[in-house]
Design a protein around this motif. Sequence first.
Motif, PDB file in Angstrom:
ATOM      1  N   GLU A 156      67.036 124.869 -46.606  1.00  0.00           N
ATOM      2  CA  GLU A 156      66.212 123.498 -46.113  1.00  0.00           C
ATOM      3  C   GLU A 156      65.894 123.283 -45.479  1.00  0.00           C
ATOM      4  OE1 GLU A 156      66.891 118.917 -47.476  1.00  0.00           O
ATOM      5  OE2 GLU A 156      68.348 119.788 -48.127  1.00  0.00           O
ATOM      6  N   ILE A 157      64.909 122.265 -44.950  1.00  0.00           N
ATOM      7  CA  ILE A 157      65.134 122.941 -43.213  1.00  0.00           C
ATOM      8  C   ILE A 157      66.274 121.235 -42.355  1.00  0.00           C
ATOM      9  CG2 ILE A 157      63.669 121.884 -41.326  1.00  0.00           C
ATOM     10  CD1 ILE A 157      61.203 123.770 -42.631  1.00  0.00           C
ATOM     11  N   VAL A 158      66.470 121.669 -41.465  1.00  0.00           N
ATOM     12  CA  VAL A 158      67.115 120.691 -40.604  1.00  0.00           C
ATOM     13  C   VAL A 158      67.450 120.117 -39.470  1.00  0.00           C
ATOM     14  CG1 VAL A 158      69.099 121.112 -42.835  1.00  0.00           C
ATOM     15  CG2 VAL A 158      69.473 121.868 -40.213  1.00  0.00           C
ATOM     16  N   THR A 159      67.224 119.170 -38.800  1.00  0.00           N
ATOM     17  CA  THR A 159      67.573 118.987 -37.413  1.00  0.00           C
ATOM     18  C   THR A 159      69.002 118.582 -37.237  1.00  0.00           C
ATOM     19  OG1 THR A 159      66.628 116.501 -37.473  1.00  0.00           O
ATOM     20  CG2 THR A 159      64.726 118.433 -38.563  1.00  0.00           C
ATOM     21  N   PHE A 160      68.956 118.599 -35.714  1.00  0.00           N
ATOM     22  CA  PHE A 160      70.047 118.399 -35.298  1.00  0.00           C
ATOM     23  C   PHE A 160      69.669 117.695 -33.347  1.00  0.00           C
ATOM     24  CE2 PHE A 160      70.343 122.912 -36.280  1.00  0.00           C
ATOM     25  CZ  PHE A 160      70.604 123.269 -34.695  1.00  0.00           C
ATOM     26  N   THR A 161      70.949 117.338 -32.626  1.00  0.00           N
ATOM     27  CA  THR A 161      70.711 117.193 -31.239  1.00  0.00           C
ATOM     28  C   THR A 161      71.584 118.389 -30.630  1.00  0.00           C
ATOM     29  OG1 THR A 161      70.010 115.064 -31.358  1.00  0.00           O
ATOM     30  CG2 THR A 161      70.893 115.999 -29.282  1.00  0.00           C
ATOM     31  N   HIS A 171      66.187 118.000 -29.191  1.00  0.00           N
ATOM     32  CA  HIS A 171      66.492 118.085 -30.175  1.00  0.00           C
ATOM     33  C   HIS A 171      65.667 119.396 -30.823  1.00  0.00           C
ATOM     34  CE1 HIS A 171      65.033 116.635 -34.475  1.00  0.00           C
ATOM     35  NE2 HIS A 171      64.279 116.929 -34.467  1.00  0.00           N
ATOM     36  N   ARG A 172      66.233 119.959 -32.472  1.00  0.00           N
ATOM     37  CA  ARG A 172      66.251 120.840 -32.771  1.00  0.00           C
ATOM     38  C   ARG A 172      65.350 120.646 -34.703  1.00  0.00           C
ATOM     39  NH1 ARG A 172      66.569 122.343 -28.360  1.00  0.00           N
ATOM     40  NH2 ARG A 172      67.776 123.587 -26.957  1.00  0.00           N
ATOM     41  N   ARG A 173      64.564 121.574 -34.468  1.00  0.00           N
ATOM     42  CA  ARG A 173      64.285 121.823 -35.885  1.00  0.00           C
ATOM     43  C   ARG A 173      64.310 122.908 -36.390  1.00  0.00           C
ATOM     44  NH1 ARG A 173      60.819 118.852 -39.921  1.00  0.00           N
ATOM     45  NH2 ARG A 173      59.647 119.890 -41.172  1.00  0.00           N
ATOM     46  N   VAL A 174      65.067 123.381 -37.547  1.00  0.00           N
ATOM     47  CA  VAL A 174      65.611 125.008 -37.719  1.00  0.00           C
ATOM     48  C   VAL A 174      65.614 125.565 -39.257  1.00  0.00           C
ATOM     49  CG1 VAL A 174      67.497 125.392 -35.842  1.00  0.00           C
ATOM     50  CG2 VAL A 174      67.880 124.773 -37.893  1.00  0.00           C
ATOM     51  N   GLU A 175      64.745 126.320 -39.939  1.00  0.00           N
ATOM     52  CA  GLU A 175      65.479 126.777 -41.073  1.00  0.00           C
ATOM     53  C   GLU A 175      67.154 127.740 -41.372  1.00  0.00           C
ATOM     54  OE1 GLU A 175      62.172 129.246 -41.708  1.00  0.00           O
ATOM     55  OE2 GLU A 175      60.839 128.190 -41.769  1.00  0.00           O
ATOM     56  N   PRO A 176      67.945 126.736 -41.350  1.00  0.00           N
ATOM     57  CA  PRO A 176      68.888 127.683 -41.619  1.00  0.00           C
ATOM     58  C   PRO A 176      69.806 129.159 -42.123  1.00  0.00           C
ATOM     59  CG  PRO A 176      69.551 125.394 -42.318  1.00  0.00           C
ATOM     60  CD  PRO A 176      68.144 125.544 -41.995  1.00  0.00           C
ATOM     61  N   LEU A 206      76.900 120.956 -31.858  1.00  0.00           N
ATOM     62  CA  LEU A 206      75.829 120.376 -32.715  1.00  0.00           C
ATOM     63  C   LEU A 206      76.044 118.458 -33.140  1.00  0.00           C
ATOM     64  CD1 LEU A 206      74.063 122.583 -35.578  1.00  0.00           C
ATOM     65  CD2 LEU A 206      75.067 120.242 -35.828  1.00  0.00           C
ATOM     66  N   THR A 207      75.037 118.241 -33.472  1.00  0.00           N
ATOM     67  CA  THR A 207      75.324 116.624 -33.772  1.00  0.00           C
ATOM     68  C   THR A 207      74.158 115.642 -34.408  1.00  0.00           C
ATOM     69  OG1 THR A 207      74.651 116.027 -31.539  1.00  0.00           O
ATOM     70  CG2 THR A 207      77.090 115.899 -31.213  1.00  0.00           C
TER      71      THR A 207
END
Length: 349
Positions: A156-161, A171-176, A206-207
């Motif tokens: 599941e794709i997640v976002t974080f700072t 800001h990051r949008r990644v596929e873990p 990571l926040t």
Amino acid sequence: MTQDLPARMLRLLSLLQTRRAWTGAELADRLSVTLRTIRRDIDRLRSLGYPVEGTTGQAGGYRLAPGAALPPLLLDDDEAVAIAVALRTAAAGVAGIEETALRALAKLEQVLPVRLRHQVATIQAAAAPLPVPWSTGPEADPSTLAMLAAACRDHEIVTFTYRRGSGETGHRRVEPHALVAADPVWYLVAYDTEQEQWRLFRVDRLTDPAPTGHRTTPRALPAPDAAAYVAARLAAAPARYALHATVPADAATARARTYSLPGRVHPVDDRTSTLDLAGDNPRRIAEQLLGIDLGPDETIAGTPELAPHLEELGQRLLRAARALTRPDEHGSGKDTPDDATDDNGAGDQ
């Protein structure tokens, strides 16, 4: 058929607990039954209070919904013992987990059979952890680790700072893909969808992580596994200080004696290897060098600014050696107690 039903339902429930979602076809294949049987067993689980939800779409199927009313998890003997031992030792590098682990352990031990409680106590007595100063470092938030682990599992794709080493945030949008613990730092291996490349993120930097609800097809990692990817990235990272040397030891020995990453040591032949040490902490490099013999001076090169740090550590050791070889003016020297070391001289370490 009726006698086999309880065992099959337990297996079905166990499967639902291991993954976020299953298709009906996957469950039927795992249990060697028909889709109709799966649907009937799902209805019976629901009647027993298990909140099994149906999902829609191309990857539609079944999943256990989270909630306070969820009945107890199913654990076999080995799983129960493993969890209890892990809770007793409490994972290193995870902030504030000790008290939480003890509360969870108390609940688990209340329901463990006596024979399993005895196993846990026996293992713990024989394998008590020893806190060591070099294992301390930045700690990761346990809730963040749990959320990222679930995202890795469910693709599941997640976002974080994210805060870089320079202090810059973005800001990051990644596929873990995976979490890797490189004591004491936790790393997230993920594909950055905006940069369109694989990246390595320190979890302690990571926040505000948040799942997006969007699942994706797993990508092929450009490495044999996540641990190998992390090791290669860390070995290739730029550093303030560096030292290159040819050492009279095979690659495996050089790695073990200097605690180096795989990418830092390269074999020359069966008795010789090259060593590349790098980092922002010169003392760490100096300590690594203490574990191995170096070759001739002409085979050593590196950052000139590293030299005074190596010399400083050498002078400290030399002063200590001279102090030990001076005659004991007070006659207070004592032999090492018999129980202070084993037959192999382990006390000298």
